[in-house]
Design a protein around this motif. Sequence first.
Motif, PDB file in Angstrom:
ATOM      1  N   LEU A 102      -1.661  -3.331   3.873  1.00 29.09           N
ATOM      2  CA  LEU A 102      -2.194  -2.028   4.288  1.00 29.09           C
ATOM      3  C   LEU A 102      -1.254  -1.354   5.286  1.00 29.09           C
ATOM      4  O   LEU A 102      -0.985  -0.152   5.180  1.00 29.09           O
ATOM      5  CB  LEU A 102      -3.595  -2.185   4.877  1.00 29.09           C
ATOM      6  CG  LEU A 102      -4.653  -2.697   3.900  1.00 29.09           C
ATOM      7  CD1 LEU A 102      -5.951  -2.993   4.642  1.00 29.09           C
ATOM      8  CD2 LEU A 102      -4.879  -1.727   2.766  1.00 29.09           C
ATOM      9  N   GLY A 103      -0.738  -2.108   6.221  1.00 27.49           N
ATOM     10  CA  GLY A 103       0.227  -1.560   7.172  1.00 27.49           C
ATOM     11  C   GLY A 103       1.500  -1.109   6.470  1.00 27.49           C
ATOM     12  O   GLY A 103       2.064  -0.058   6.796  1.00 27.49           O
ATOM     13  N   HIS A 104       1.928  -1.874   5.486  1.00 27.31           N
ATOM     14  CA  HIS A 104       3.136  -1.519   4.731  1.00 27.31           C
ATOM     15  C   HIS A 104       2.940  -0.196   3.996  1.00 27.31           C
ATOM     16  O   HIS A 104       3.847   0.646   3.982  1.00 27.31           O
ATOM     17  CB  HIS A 104       3.477  -2.643   3.747  1.00 27.31           C
ATOM     18  CG  HIS A 104       4.705  -2.392   2.943  1.00 27.31           C
ATOM     19  ND1 HIS A 104       5.971  -2.400   3.491  1.00 27.31           N
ATOM     20  CD2 HIS A 104       4.864  -2.112   1.626  1.00 27.31           C
ATOM     21  CE1 HIS A 104       6.855  -2.151   2.541  1.00 27.31           C
ATOM     22  NE2 HIS A 104       6.210  -1.964   1.401  1.00 27.31           N
ATOM     23  N   LEU A 105       1.773   0.018   3.415  1.00 25.33           N
ATOM     24  CA  LEU A 105       1.498   1.267   2.699  1.00 25.33           C
ATOM     25  C   LEU A 105       1.627   2.457   3.638  1.00 25.33           C
ATOM     26  O   LEU A 105       2.236   3.478   3.289  1.00 25.33           O
ATOM     27  CB  LEU A 105       0.101   1.243   2.078  1.00 25.33           C
ATOM     28  CG  LEU A 105      -0.190   0.156   1.048  1.00 25.33           C
ATOM     29  CD1 LEU A 105      -1.662   0.203   0.628  1.00 25.33           C
ATOM     30  CD2 LEU A 105       0.726   0.252  -0.153  1.00 25.33           C
ATOM     31  N   LEU A 106       1.062   2.346   4.836  1.00 29.32           N
ATOM     32  CA  LEU A 106       1.162   3.433   5.814  1.00 29.32           C
ATOM     33  C   LEU A 106       2.601   3.633   6.282  1.00 29.32           C
ATOM     34  O   LEU A 106       3.064   4.771   6.427  1.00 29.32           O
ATOM     35  CB  LEU A 106       0.248   3.161   7.009  1.00 29.32           C
ATOM     36  CG  LEU A 106      -1.242   3.282   6.715  1.00 29.32           C
ATOM     37  CD1 LEU A 106      -2.060   2.726   7.881  1.00 29.32           C
ATOM     38  CD2 LEU A 106      -1.617   4.720   6.425  1.00 29.32           C
ATOM     39  N   PHE A 107       3.313   2.542   6.494  1.00 29.91           N
ATOM     40  CA  PHE A 107       4.710   2.643   6.923  1.00 29.91           C
ATOM     41  C   PHE A 107       5.556   3.338   5.854  1.00 29.91           C
ATOM     42  O   PHE A 107       6.358   4.226   6.165  1.00 29.91           O
ATOM     43  CB  PHE A 107       5.278   1.259   7.241  1.00 29.91           C
ATOM     44  CG  PHE A 107       6.728   1.308   7.610  1.00 29.91           C
ATOM     45  CD1 PHE A 107       7.128   1.754   8.861  1.00 29.91           C
ATOM     46  CD2 PHE A 107       7.697   0.943   6.699  1.00 29.91           C
ATOM     47  CE1 PHE A 107       8.475   1.830   9.196  1.00 29.91           C
ATOM     48  CE2 PHE A 107       9.047   1.013   7.025  1.00 29.91           C
ATOM     49  CZ  PHE A 107       9.427   1.456   8.276  1.00 29.91           C
ATOM     50  N   VAL A 108       5.359   2.959   4.593  1.00 30.43           N
ATOM     51  CA  VAL A 108       6.110   3.579   3.499  1.00 30.43           C
ATOM     52  C   VAL A 108       5.814   5.073   3.436  1.00 30.43           C
ATOM     53  O   VAL A 108       6.716   5.900   3.302  1.00 30.43           O
ATOM     54  CB  VAL A 108       5.810   2.884   2.155  1.00 30.43           C
ATOM     55  CG1 VAL A 108       6.279   3.718   0.970  1.00 30.43           C
ATOM     56  CG2 VAL A 108       6.448   1.504   2.122  1.00 30.43           C
TER      57      VAL A 108
END
Length: 113
Positions: A62-68
């Motif tokens: 989930l954090g990766h999705l926001l970072f991307v």
Amino acid sequence: MTETTIFQKIINEEIPCDKLYEDEFCIAFNDIQAQAPVHFLVIPKKPIISLLECIEQDANLLGHLLFVGSKIAKSKNLTNWRTVINTGAESGQTVFHLHIHFLSGRKMNWPPG
């Protein structure tokens, strides 16, 4: 058996998209039903229906999705954007594969609903 979503078909490359980014965990592409001058989606490759179905092991994803999404927005020189995650039909979710909307290019009103 559940029906394959349009997002799963995009992940499987069964249908094309205007791809902005892809890695082993997610794919990002422009929304074909844009609600703002800039409107793209970031979706996990893992088939998660919505935030309701997320488990603790999904936290990094989930954090990766926001970072991307933030990385894409910055690459477009955006300094303001709205992120939206609809969970369930009554919230406006129409594709039952978790996805994050990133919208920009116009003033956003509040409340959004």
